[in-house]
Design a protein around this motif. Structure first.
Motif, mmCIF file in Angstrom:
data_model
loop_
_atom_site.group_PDB
_atom_site.id
_atom_site.type_symbol
_atom_site.label_atom_id
_atom_site.label_comp_id
_atom_site.label_asym_id
_atom_site.label_seq_id
_atom_site.Cartn_x
_atom_site.Cartn_y
_atom_site.Cartn_z
ATOM 1 N N ILE A 173 0.870 -1.174 0.000
ATOM 2 C CA ILE A 173 0.000 0.000 0.000
ATOM 3 C C ILE A 173 0.906 1.224 0.000
ATOM 4 O O ILE A 173 1.703 1.418 0.914
ATOM 5 N N LEU A 174 0.816 2.013 -1.036
ATOM 6 C CA LEU A 174 1.763 3.090 -1.300
ATOM 7 C C LEU A 174 1.036 4.417 -1.436
ATOM 8 O O LEU A 174 -0.045 4.489 -2.022
ATOM 9 N N ALA A 214 0.601 15.887 -3.280
ATOM 10 C CA ALA A 214 -0.310 15.514 -2.198
ATOM 11 C C ALA A 214 -0.344 16.588 -1.129
ATOM 12 O O ALA A 214 0.586 17.397 -1.001
ATOM 13 N N SER A 215 -1.390 16.573 -0.338
ATOM 14 C CA SER A 215 -1.506 17.452 0.814
ATOM 15 C C SER A 215 -0.560 16.996 1.914
ATOM 16 O O SER A 215 -0.563 15.823 2.308
ATOM 17 N N GLU A 216 0.253 17.905 2.432
ATOM 18 C CA GLU A 216 1.147 17.573 3.537
ATOM 19 C C GLU A 216 0.341 17.131 4.758
ATOM 20 O O GLU A 216 0.745 16.219 5.486
ATOM 21 N N LYS A 217 -0.785 17.774 4.979
ATOM 22 C CA LYS A 217 -1.646 17.416 6.118
ATOM 23 C C LYS A 217 -2.116 15.965 6.009
ATOM 24 O O LYS A 217 -2.068 15.203 6.990
ATOM 25 N N TYR A 249 2.034 8.280 7.178
ATOM 26 C CA TYR A 249 3.255 8.508 7.957
ATOM 27 C C TYR A 249 4.193 7.313 7.953
ATOM 28 O O TYR A 249 5.405 7.464 8.089
ATOM 29 N N ASP A 250 3.667 6.097 7.798
ATOM 30 C CA ASP A 250 4.521 4.908 7.806
ATOM 31 C C ASP A 250 4.461 4.125 6.500
ATOM 32 O O ASP A 250 4.913 2.991 6.425
ATOM 33 N N LEU A 251 3.893 4.733 5.459
ATOM 34 C CA LEU A 251 3.766 4.051 4.170
ATOM 35 C C LEU A 251 4.909 4.428 3.241
ATOM 36 O O LEU A 251 5.440 5.543 3.314
ATOM 37 N N PRO A 252 5.295 3.522 2.324
ATOM 38 C CA PRO A 252 6.223 3.933 1.266
ATOM 39 C C PRO A 252 5.559 5.003 0.408
ATOM 40 O O PRO A 252 4.340 4.982 0.207
ATOM 41 N N LYS A 253 6.366 5.945 -0.068
ATOM 42 C CA LYS A 253 5.843 7.054 -0.858
ATOM 43 C C LYS A 253 6.622 7.160 -2.167
ATOM 44 O O LYS A 253 7.776 6.736 -2.243
#
Length: 284
Positions: free
Chosen positions: A128-129, A175-178, A185-189
């Motif tokens: 899940i990315l 993407a939105s930083e928020k 926060y813990d996903l690959p991007k």
């Protein structure tokens, strides 16, 4: 005042394509492509107060705990994204009685839960990315003037340099930083590549001769700074660019169902999609 031909309102007071009234939607909206996937999301709601549909656009609005949510199917492609985001923006930011802009402009939170293919060997099927940036290899943003950040311009210039044989100019959205902080926060991007079709525009050839036969190879080798193109799908860049332009927050959460490098497809797509749905709902 906006002309009647610009903002078309149905006889029942709903907006033209989505068949929705302003009170039908929440401030947090989940996008899915497949109309059948709307119910796969809303089955987790504690109650559903709105069920409406027209064409490929199916909408359910309800509550998960105390959180009011809307889930909408966009169908496939950025042409539909153009319709959905413009009409959602109109629902919250235009007074339908006077057809004029409201004094206070509202910003929606839009979370796409979609399927995607990996184009990097180290991104396994089932991942899940989150899309940090997206590159539009379609022509949607040829019709709009979108402001670009310095990072977006750097990515765009790198794309133009790397894909030298392109006859069109790709666009970039972020993407939105928020929402990245909240949901990823813990996903690959990575950088997501958005194509306007599933076959030729994604480098597939069944009985065709493609204009860009090296598209996947070029995408696999693309790098700008420490960022790579990680995956390929059909909506994210349009969502990001339109939301960037209109002031909405957006994030795309991708369920990786295929590997274009290893030329393989998953055996359990529904399980992977459901994992992505539950991840998003648990973080709302």
């Amino acid at each position: 005042m906006i002309n009647d031909s610009e903002l078309i309102i149905n006889a029942d007071g709903s907006i033209y394509h989505l068949n929705l009234k302003p009170e039908d939607i929440a401030d947090t909206i989940i996008f899915v492509g497949d109309p059948d996937r709307v119910a796969e999301v809303s089955k987790y709601f504690d109650n559903i107060e709105v069920k409406k549909g027209k064409r490929e656009f199916i909408t359910h609005t309800g509550f998960l705990g105390n959180k009011r949510l809307t889930v909408i199917s966009t169908g496939i492609g950025t042409d539909n994204i153009d319709i959905v985001i413009n009409e959602l923006d109109a629902l919250v930011n235009i007074d339908f009685e006077t057809k004029s802009l409201k004094e206070e402009i509202k910003s929606l939170d839009i979370i796409r839960i979609g399927t995607s293919g990996s184009i990097q060997g180290n991104i396994a099927i089932g991942t899940i990315l989150a899309s940090e940036f997206a590159i539009g290899f379609d022509t949607l943003m040829q019709y709009y003037k979108k402001p670009y950040t310095e990072t977006e311009l750097a990515i765009q210039n790198a794309v133009i340099h790397n894909f030298e044989d392109l006859t069109f100019r790709p666009y970039i959205g972020h993407a939105s930083e928020k929402l990245l902080a909240k949901f990823a926060y813990d996903l690959p991007k990575g950088i997501t590549m958005t194509a306007p079709g599933f076959y030729g525009p994604q480098g597939r050839a069944l009985r065709t001769n493609n204009t860009y036969p090296q598209l996947i190879k070029q995408a696999n080798q693309f790098i700008v700074g420490n960022r790579q193109i990680t995956n390929l799908e059909m909506e994210t860049a349009g969502i990001y660019a339109m939301c960037n332009m209109l002031g909405h927050h957006a994030i795309s959460i991708n369920a990786i169902l295929a590997s274009r490098v290893q030329e393989s497809f998953c055996e359990n797509p529904q399980e992977i999609i459901d994992n992505a749905i539950k991840l998003v709902l648990n973080r709302l």
